[in-house]
Design an enzyme around this catalytic site. Sequence first.
Site, short mmCIF file in Angstrom:
data_model
loop_
_atom_site.label_atom_id
_atom_site.label_comp_id
_atom_site.label_asym_id
_atom_site.label_seq_id
_atom_site.Cartn_x
_atom_site.Cartn_y
_atom_site.Cartn_z
N LYS A 260 -4.36 0.10 5.82
CA LYS A 260 -5.75 -0.21 5.50
C LYS A 260 -5.85 -0.50 4.01
CE LYS A 260 -10.29 1.91 5.08
NZ LYS A 260 -10.25 1.97 3.60
N HIS A 264 -10.05 -4.51 4.86
CA HIS A 264 -9.10 -5.29 5.64
C HIS A 264 -8.24 -4.34 6.45
CE1 HIS A 264 -10.24 -8.82 3.38
NE2 HIS A 264 -10.17 -8.09 2.29
#
Length: 272
Positions: A260, A264
């Site tokens: 992560k 995104h």
Amino acid sequence: MALSKKQHTSTDQQAVLDAQLLLWHHTMGYVKSMALKAALDLSIPDAVHQHGGSATLPQIVTKVTLHPSKIPCLRRLMRVLTLTGVFSVHAGGDDEPVYGLTPASRLLVGSGMNVTPFLTLMLGTVFVSSLFDLGEWFRHELPDPSPFKFAHGRHIWDLADHDASFGKLFDDGMVADSSFIMDVVVKECGDVFQGISSLVDVAGGLGGATQTIAKAFPHVECSVLDLPHVVANAPTDTDVKYIAGDMFESIPSANSVFLKVYAHIIVKSCSC
């Protein structure tokens, strides 16, 4: 039809004015960010929320810590925040403006999808000041490409480890960001976790994202890999397993790897 000389002149002047306006937007854009920071520092979203989602300036003043001489300035601050969509505004009784929560400011209150800690981190002095000398950073050939380290002498994670106040700010911000985005991911992209039996969250911090996954998909055995000083502060009242290590040296065996980076999300199945 050909333009007259006067029309050409008018068009050229408009182009210059538009160019100036563009530059002014870039130059003064930080005012919007700092106005939002001031609203968070003063807990203005909470003040409006405590009045049922709409409040006049005098009502807001009763809930925030503010010097009486700054009340006229607060009105100006609220004008910036309404023009930028953080709050709504309409005329109330005696023409006193009534400020309301918008979809944006609703994300700044309550215990659910509250992104205030993340915004506080990103709008804080440490992060903002790391961009002050960006032009100077471009002039140097550095072994490390980070403008943050150029400004502060340490990477973000190193600074968080050596500065307790920044470390807490960083941890709280990452947890808030993870909680917010993972709530959306679980609801909208939950099928990606079907068929997965184990998952390791690489550089998962205190496990905000992983704990959300574990609760939503109890059949998945979840673990978090992060540096030892991060794992030392990890919660103990959870089924998520925390592993101290370095992602650049090795990653624990798992059916899937979770990465992560802010908003995104990458979930990559692998045969580790």
